[in-house]
Every structure is written in C-alpha cells, then in structure tokens.
Design an enzyme around this catalytic site. Structure first.
Site, PDB file in Angstrom:
ATOM      1  CG  ASN A  90      30.474   4.136  20.370  1.00 21.08           C
ATOM      2  OD1 ASN A  90      29.562   3.311  20.406  1.00 21.08           O
ATOM      3  ND2 ASN A  90      31.619   3.887  19.784  1.00 21.08           N
ATOM      4  CB  SER A 131      34.880   3.211  18.246  1.00 22.80           C
ATOM      5  OG  SER A 131      35.908   2.427  18.749  1.00 22.80           O
ATOM      6  CG  ASP A 174      47.062  -7.895  11.126  1.00 21.93           C
ATOM      7  OD1 ASP A 174      48.049  -7.818  11.886  1.00 21.93           O
ATOM      8  OD2 ASP A 174      45.889  -7.723  11.514  1.00 21.93           O
ATOM      9  CB  ALA A 177      -0.880  -0.032   1.238  1.00 23.11           C
ATOM     10  CE  LYS A 218      42.731   3.830  15.331  1.00 20.59           C
ATOM     11  NZ  LYS A 218      42.112   2.690  14.711  1.00 20.59           N
ATOM     12  CD  GLU A 224       0.591  -5.882   5.059  1.00 23.87           C
ATOM     13  OE1 GLU A 224       1.251  -6.895   5.390  1.00 23.87           O
ATOM     14  OE2 GLU A 224      -0.094  -5.829   4.018  1.00 23.87           O
ATOM     15  CG  MET A 268      35.910  -3.795  14.495  1.00 19.94           C
ATOM     16  SD  MET A 268      34.154  -4.217  14.632  1.00 19.94           S
ATOM     17  CE  MET A 268      33.417  -2.874  13.713  1.00 19.94           C
ATOM     18  CG  ASN A 285      31.747  -6.379  17.150  1.00 12.06           C
ATOM     19  OD1 ASN A 285      31.445  -7.272  16.375  1.00 12.06           O
ATOM     20  ND2 ASN A 285      32.515  -6.573  18.214  1.00 12.06           N
ATOM     21  CB  VAL A 297      45.516  -1.480  18.114  1.00 10.83           C
ATOM     22  CG1 VAL A 297      45.575  -2.970  18.324  1.00 10.83           C
ATOM     23  CG2 VAL A 297      46.797  -0.953  17.511  1.00 10.83           C
ATOM     24  CD  GLU A 298      39.926   3.578  18.731  1.00 12.96           C
ATOM     25  OE1 GLU A 298      40.257   3.196  17.600  1.00 12.96           O
ATOM     26  OE2 GLU A 298      38.985   4.353  18.926  1.00 12.96           O
TER      27      GLU A 298
HETATM   28  P1  NAI Z   1      41.597  -6.057  16.963  1.00 13.36           P
HETATM   29  O1  NAI Z   1      42.592  -5.915  18.041  1.00 13.36           O
HETATM   30  O2  NAI Z   1      40.693  -7.214  16.928  1.00 13.36           O
HETATM   31  O3  NAI Z   1      42.363  -6.016  15.561  1.00 13.36           O
HETATM   32  C1  NAI Z   1      43.351  -5.104  15.240  1.00 13.36           C
HETATM   33  C2  NAI Z   1      44.265  -5.776  14.220  1.00 13.36           C
HETATM   34  O4  NAI Z   1      45.130  -4.768  13.700  1.00 13.36           O
HETATM   35  C3  NAI Z   1      45.148  -6.876  14.795  1.00 13.36           C
HETATM   36  O5  NAI Z   1      45.032  -8.029  14.005  1.00 13.36           O
HETATM   37  C4  NAI Z   1      46.540  -6.286  14.720  1.00 13.36           C
HETATM   38  O6  NAI Z   1      47.524  -7.263  14.477  1.00 13.36           O
HETATM   39  C5  NAI Z   1      46.409  -5.330  13.576  1.00 13.36           C
HETATM   40  N1  NAI Z   1      47.376  -4.235  13.572  1.00 13.36           N
HETATM   41  C6  NAI Z   1      47.757  -3.463  14.603  1.00 13.36           C
HETATM   42  N2  NAI Z   1      48.630  -2.537  14.201  1.00 13.36           N
HETATM   43  C7  NAI Z   1      48.808  -2.723  12.879  1.00 13.36           C
HETATM   44  C8  NAI Z   1      49.599  -2.082  11.888  1.00 13.36           C
HETATM   45  N3  NAI Z   1      50.354  -1.050  12.189  1.00 13.36           N
HETATM   46  N4  NAI Z   1      49.531  -2.530  10.636  1.00 13.36           N
HETATM   47  C9  NAI Z   1      48.750  -3.575  10.303  1.00 13.36           C
HETATM   48  N5  NAI Z   1      47.985  -4.231  11.203  1.00 13.36           N
HETATM   49  C10 NAI Z   1      48.011  -3.810  12.480  1.00 13.36           C
HETATM   50  O7  NAI Z   1      40.788  -4.683  16.966  1.00 13.36           O
HETATM   51  P2  NAI Z   1      39.260  -4.400  16.520  1.00 13.36           P
HETATM   52  O8  NAI Z   1      38.373  -4.663  17.653  1.00 13.36           O
HETATM   53  O9  NAI Z   1      39.017  -5.042  15.224  1.00 13.36           O
HETATM   54  O10 NAI Z   1      39.298  -2.824  16.325  1.00 13.36           O
HETATM   55  C11 NAI Z   1      39.898  -2.217  15.222  1.00 13.36           C
HETATM   56  C12 NAI Z   1      39.427  -0.775  15.124  1.00 13.36           C
HETATM   57  O11 NAI Z   1      38.018  -0.764  14.982  1.00 13.36           O
HETATM   58  C13 NAI Z   1      39.739   0.066  16.335  1.00 13.36           C
HETATM   59  O12 NAI Z   1      40.055   1.368  15.891  1.00 13.36           O
HETATM   60  C14 NAI Z   1      38.464   0.032  17.119  1.00 13.36           C
HETATM   61  O13 NAI Z   1      38.283   1.168  17.932  1.00 13.36           O
HETATM   62  C15 NAI Z   1      37.453   0.036  16.005  1.00 13.36           C
HETATM   63  N6  NAI Z   1      36.145  -0.525  16.361  1.00 13.36           N
HETATM   64  C16 NAI Z   1      36.041  -1.652  17.117  1.00 13.36           C
HETATM   65  C17 NAI Z   1      34.794  -2.162  17.443  1.00 13.36           C
HETATM   66  C18 NAI Z   1      34.674  -3.412  18.248  1.00 13.36           C
HETATM   67  O14 NAI Z   1      33.576  -3.673  18.771  1.00 13.36           O
HETATM   68  N7  NAI Z   1      35.704  -4.236  18.346  1.00 13.36           N
HETATM   69  C19 NAI Z   1      33.550  -1.485  17.008  1.00 13.36           C
HETATM   70  C20 NAI Z   1      33.786  -0.336  16.156  1.00 13.36           C
HETATM   71  C21 NAI Z   1      35.040   0.126  15.884  1.00 13.36           C
END
Ligand code: NAI
Length: 690
Positions: A490, A419, A337, A70, A397, A141, A318, A443, A391-392
């Site tokens: 967030n 994040s 990686d 509709a 970065k 619906e 992620m 996630n 990594v965060e």
């Molecule tokens: P994770 O720790 O699971 O994975 C990070 C990966 O990056 C690892 O495999 C590590 O070996 C790799 N790494 C680190 N430094 C590196 C470099 N210089 N060159 C290449 N690879 C490198 O982390 P996750 O949880 O996947 O988070 C990744 C990003 O996503 C972060 O910025 C986080 O804040 C963001 N994020 C995470 C969420 C979550 O729920 N886990 C949700 C939304 C965003």
C-alpha cells in the site's frame, strides 16, 4: 580423484523382458531434466536401440511426481543463445532417440508431468496415468517466457491436434483427472499403481499403435488451412498480451503456422526459437519471478507446527473471506462479530464459496463442519491464532485486544489484518505485545497470492513463525515486512495512485492515465485500481498512510465530492469510471472541462506520463529498501508482483530500474521534480540499487 556421479536412471528387467526404467534424480528431491540427466538417458536409449527389450516402461521413483520440467536453474546459467541452443538440442536428441526405439514405450505417470516432463512422456508411444488428485499434466513454459523445447511443440500437435495443443502451450494451463484422457494426452487412466503397471504390460503386449487425433483435427494443420486457425488463436492471444511484452505465445503460433507440427525442420525451428526467447529480458525476468515465488513458498517450512484452530473477529469483507479460506484448507475456524446478522451474512458467503471451490459433496460438507459462527467469541480461548479483521479504527481494535487477551491461550498469536495502522500503536493495549503480528491479506482474499507478515521490534520469533506457517497453510505467499505506514504494497502504490490524481488535474483523461500504465504492462491502470479498491477505502487508507509519510494529496475536493455522492467505485457502480457487469466503461470519465484548468497536455507532458506513474512507484520501493523494511530488493519485487500485479515480465519495480539503469532513473526523477514538484526528488537509496 572425482567420484562418478550416481546414476539418476535405474533399470530393471522383468520376467517378460520388459525394461522398467525408473527416473530418480540422484541429487534432488524432485525429478527435473538437466543436461547431466539427459546425457545419461541418451546413453541408455543408444544402448537399447542396439539391444531392444520387449518393451520399455518409463516411470518416476519420486513421491513428488513424475517429472516437473526442465531444470529451470540450469536455464539461468545460460550465457548465450548458442548455449541455450545446445541445451535444447541435447534434449531433442535424447527424446528423439527414445521415440525411435523399435520396441513399444510407455510413460507411467503418477503426480505431475509438466513442461519437459510431459515432453518426455509425449516421446513415448503410450501414456498411462494414475488418476488421483496429484495428477497434473501441462506445458507451462509460456509462463516463463519460453515454449516447449524438447520437441514438445511438434509432438503435442501430433498427439492432440493443433487446437488442443496450441491451447495447452499458449495458456500454460494444467489438465487434471479425466480431462487428461478426454484431451488425448493419456491412453489409459487407472486408479491404483498396480493397475497402471498392469495396463502398461497389456499395452506393450498388444502394441495397438500411437494415438492420433481424428482426421478433421489433423486437417487443420494442413498448410492451406493453417491461416484460418492461426488468425483465430492470434486474435485470442493478442487480446491478453502484447508481443513486445510477451513474445513467447506469438512464437508458438509462428512455429506451428510455419511447420504444422511436422518434420525435421519443425524441430530445428523450435530449438532456434526457444534459444532466441531464452535470451530475452522477458524470459529472464519471468524465470526470476518463478524462483522468487519458490523462495516465498519455502518460508514457514520446518520447525514450526502449523496452527490448527483459528478464530476470526470481524465477519465483514475480509474476515468472512479469511475464515472461508481457513475452512477450505482444513483448519477449524470460528467467526465472531458484534452482531449476529453480520455472522449470518458471512456464513452464507462461505457456503457460496465452498459451492464454487469444492466439487466433492463430502468434502464440501466437511469444510462446512469446520467453520462455526461465534457471536460471543468462545472460540477465542481455544484458537492458536486469532485474526482480527474489524473496522479500521485504532481505538476499537485496542478495546477488542484488551478483552481478547483475557481469554487467549498463553501461547496463542494475535494477528491483525489492518492495512494502515502501525502495529506499535495497537500493541500498546496488550500485556504481552510480543504475540502481536500483522497478517495483511489483500482483497479479494481468495485471489490475491500475497500476504504481508508484519512484525514490530517486540513481536516474538514464535509469533512471526506461526503467522508465516499459517499463511503457507492457506497457500499464500508470505512476505516478511517490518511495521511502518502502509507496510510495503500500500505504501508503494500510494504515490503511484496519487500521481494519477495529479495527472488528472493536469488535464489527462482517466483513460489516458490508465493506458500509460497498461502500455507499460500493469494489469490495470491506477484510476481503475482506485475504483476497484473503493474510493472511500483509498481516501481512508491513503489519508492515514499519506499523512504518516508526508504524502498527503494537496487537493482532495473532487475525490470527496464523488464519495459524498455515493460514487465509491466498482462496488457502487460508479467511481471515477462507470461500471457495468464488473467492468469499467472506457470513456465514461464524466468530468466537465474546467476553463483554464483542464488544458490539454502537450507532447512533453505526454512523454512524461509513464515515468510520472512508474518512477514514483519505483522511488518509493527504493525508500522501503533503504529503510530496511523488507529483507531485500528481490523480496520487494516479489511483493509488488504478487501483491499488486506489477508487470511480471519486467521482473518487479527494482529489477526494471536496474535494467533501465539506476542512474538514468535518478536523472529522470530529477527532471520530473523540476517540472512537477519535489515529490519526485530521488530517494537517497538509489545508490544501493545496483
Ligand atoms: P468491514 O467493514 O467489511 O467489516 C468489519 C466487520 O467487523 C463488520 O462486520 C463489523 O460489524 C465488525 N466489527 C466491528 N467492530 C467489531 C468488534 N469490536 N467486535 C467484533 N466485530 C466487529 O471491513 P473490512 O473491509 O473487512 O476490513 C476489515 C479490516 O481489514 C480493516 O482493518 C481493514 O483495514 C483491513 N483490510 C481491508 C481490505 C479491504 O479491501 N476491504 C484489504 C486489506 C485489509
């Protein structure tokens, strides 16, 4: 002089005397059933009743599908129960006239026949469908807080039997492919349009009689037996939703229980029921959410070419999931990686994902061929978009960006999945900061519909457009948001989840806190949500965002203790709750009472709990609105629904505040500020929430 509206129905009679009636809505790219279209069809049906053709085939002239339902927009213009009743009664009358035609009638379905579209098809004696990947049949619906209203609640039961019809109407799910035939929704499935046309001619020739469900299914609609099935389905529905929040599914059951899907009274009751439902805030809000979703989907259309190659850096939780989604949706993707073992583990996860999501072995192999592990990052120089998910850590970065920029194509976009880190901090490492945007996935990536597309004042329009187009290509809902601590979702969740910790310190059990949120309509409570996100992630992200916003928790000792003990939440089997098979165990709150601290909250404290949680959240939304981080209040609501699962029937935090009354919300915040502290001070932006 006004011109007569151009017709939406086109008639063509063939050599055998069969009338081919093509629905091609004049004023739209998709076919929907509005009152003008129904009126036109009613006129045609009236004429055909007097001079019936040999047979009638009803089909669509739109490439976009048969009939999508509709006209939802028309629903939003209804001002009263009486207007809603009149609209559905027109639909009922029209479909009734179609059903009563003395000649055989066939709906020739290609693409989607949803809601009113399927009701139209069910009013034909037969249904023939083109079996391709676009074929989608359903009665969704209920997802808009209503139910079929053009006789569908009656005809679905008559055609499919009560169990299958109730299932379709109560879940709103779609049927595709062979399942449409197995369920009895269609009489014939064909692989080409020519075959469909041939099948329609044959059916008209033989007119074998409308399909009916087998006797044992018909028996279930017999009045003395109805209570049995009624009890079963009511229990199943009540496990998922509450009548106060979502009345429509209960109305569907009540209609069937009263009439068994038969008789004139069943149609009259259907019209009355939907007219009442359409006037509820739930329907109003769900229809609004549906339209907001359409607005998010419409972004990224036109102009911008969709990126074809993506390079993901960081093969963790992620990055691996983002790469998987890219390959699933047809993009070439490389995954980098710092260590091969992380890439190998991620590729194994991708393989499992394809196994689950792609049934066709050929298509699965093609998706696999589109992704490549890339230890030394060579894919970075060919990619249109590079997604950073390492990594965060701002320094890590920045170091990575400096290196990536030497290799990236000049027009490539760099998107970070951070994040909590402000993009301005990261852009400082780039020679061309205009190419940096955020693509903030949630996630688990494959399940969460929203992606925040973050921009800074230096991000170029091209970079933002490319990131938005990529999000759409991945079938996500992109929400534009300016860079700031925590972005939208967030940031807004932070005070809500923090308030849960304050309430826990005041003596509420975790179960009580979560129940206050789920009673309101949230899918999970804030304590369970913390466990799902991971207490370590909450601590880290919450810490950074909290400090930036001046919202640090005063006391994190308990949280730190849990993290130090390895109690990280769902992923480690215990956080605030203990977890088993992916489910939080209620009552598993293991805190020991601390004399003098864990006092039992009194009645007034209990009455405040829901507002403490949900008004803290709404107040932060108002701050985001005032700061202009997101385009509008509507978009904030959409972001919170699709990014955090905020109760959809309430229409979003700002819509809920509007419906309750902004002045009342402000007054309640002032009371809470007095009782619990200045963190509840109403934001200065409440005056703009009207
Ligand atoms: P994770 O720790 O699971 O994975 C990070 C990966 O990056 C690892 O495999 C590590 O070996 C790799 N790494 C680190 N430094 C590196 C470099 N210089 N060159 C290449 N690879 C490198 O982390 P996750 O949880 O996947 O988070 C990744 C990003 O996503 C972060 O910025 C986080 O804040 C963001 N994020 C995470 C969420 C979550 O729920 N886990 C949700 C939304 C965003």
């Amino acid at each position: 002089m006004t011109e007569a509206p151009s017709p939406s129905w086109h008639e063509e009679i063939d050599a055998r005397g069969i009338l081919w009636l093509t629905f091609d809505r004049a004023d739209a790219t998709v076919n929907t059933l509005g009152s003008a279209v129904l009126e036109e069809l009613e006129g045609i049906a009236g004429r055909l009743a007097r001079q019936p053709p040999r047979g009638l085939v009803l089909r669509s002239g739109k490439a976009s599908g048969f009939v999508l339902g509709a006209d939802v927009k028309e629903f939003t213009t209804l001002r009263s129960v009486a207007e809603a009743r009149a609209l559905v009664q027109r639909g009922q009358r029209t479909l009734d006239a179609l059903e009563r035609l003395p000649c055989p009638t066939v709906a020739l379905i290609s693409g989607a026949a949803l809601g009113g579209g399927l009701e139209l098809a069910l009013a034909c004696r037969y249904r023939v469908a083109l079996d391709d990947e676009r074929l989608t049949l359903g009665l969704p619906e209920v997802l808009l807080g209503i139910h079929p209203g053009f006789g569908g609640t009656v005809r679905a039961v008559r055609t499919l039997g009560a169990p299958a019809a109730l299932d379709l109407m109560l879940t709103g799910r779609n049927l595709r492919g062979k399942r449409t035939l197995d369920a009895g929704l269609v009489d014939r499935l064909c692989t080409t349009l020519t075959e469909c046309e041939q099948a329609a001619r044959e059916i008209i020739e033989h007119d074998p009689g409308a399909r009916r469900p087998p006797w044992h299914l018909r028996l279930l609609s017999w009045a003395p037996l109805r209570p049995i099935l009624r009890r079963q389905v009511t229990t199943a529905v009540a496990r998922r939703v509450r009548p106060g929040h979502y009345p429509a599914p209960f109305a569907i059951i009540a209609l069937w229980a009263a009439h068994g899907g038969k008789g004139a009274a069943a149609y009259a009751a259907e019209a009355e029921s939907i007219a009442q439902l359409a006037a509820t805030p739930t329907a109003h809000n769900l229809i609004r959410v549906f339209m907001l979703q359409d607005r998010l989907k419409a972004q990224g259309r036109g102009g911008t070419s969709v990126p074809g190659r993506v390079h993901v850096i960081g093969a963790g939780v992620m990055g691996a999931d983002i790469a998987a989604l890219c390959a699933l949706r047809g993009l070439e993707v490389t995954l980098q990686d710092r260590e091969q073992r992380f890439i190998d583990a991620a590729l194994a996860r991708l393989a499992e994902f394809f196994e689950r999501r792609i049934r066709d072995p050929g298509k699965r192999a093609a998706a696999r061929a589109r992704r490549r592990g890339d230890r030394n990052g060579s894919g970075g120089s060919a990619a249109d978009v590079l997604i950073e998910a390492i990594v965060e850590d701002a320094d890590a970065k920045r170091a990575l960006y400096a290196e990536l920029e030497t290799r990236m194509k000049p027009d490539a976009v760099l998107a970070t999945n951070t994040s909590s880190i402000r993009l301005e901090e990261l852009a400082s490492a780039l020679r061309m900061p205009q190419r940096l945007v955020g693509l903030h996935f949630f996630n688990p990536v494959s399940q969460m519909p929203l992606v925040e597309v973050i921009h800074t004042s230096t991000s170029s329009a091209e970079a933002i457009a490319a990131a938005t187009a990529l999000a759409r290509k991945l079938d996500k809902l992109p929400l534009a948001c300016r860079s700031s601590p925590g972005f939208l979702v967030n940031r807004v969740l932070l005070p809500y989840m923090q308030e849960a910790m304050y309430a826990a310190a005041d003596g509420f059990s975790f179960d009580e806190i979560d129940a206050a949120a789920t009673d309101y309509g949230m899918p999970v409570g804030p304590v369970e949500l913390s466990d799902m996100v991971g207490l370590d992630v909450c601590r880290h992200v919450g810490g950074i965002v909290g400090v930036a916003l001046g919202r640090a928790l005063p006391d994190t000792a308990e949280l730190d203790q849990r993290i130090a003990a390895g109690k990280l939440g769902r992923k480690s089997g215990e956080g605030f709750y203990r977890w088993e098979k992916g489910k939080a165990l209620r009552g598993s709150d293991s805190r020991q009472p601390v004399p003098g601290v864990n006092r039992r909250p009194d009645a007034r404290a209990r009455a405040d709990l829901e507002d403490r949680l949900l008004l803290a959240l709404a107040n932060e939304c108002v701050a985001v609105l005032r700061e202009g981080l997101v385009e509008s209040a509507d978009m904030i609501d959409a972001g919170m629904i699709f990014g955090a699962g905020y109760a959809p029937f309430r229409g979003g935090p700002l819509q809920a505040a509007r419906q309750r009354g902004p002045a009342i919300c402000e007054q309640r915040l002032r009371e809470l500020a007095e009782r619990y502290g200045p963190r509840f001070t109403p934001d200065a932006g409440w005056a703009t929430v009207r």
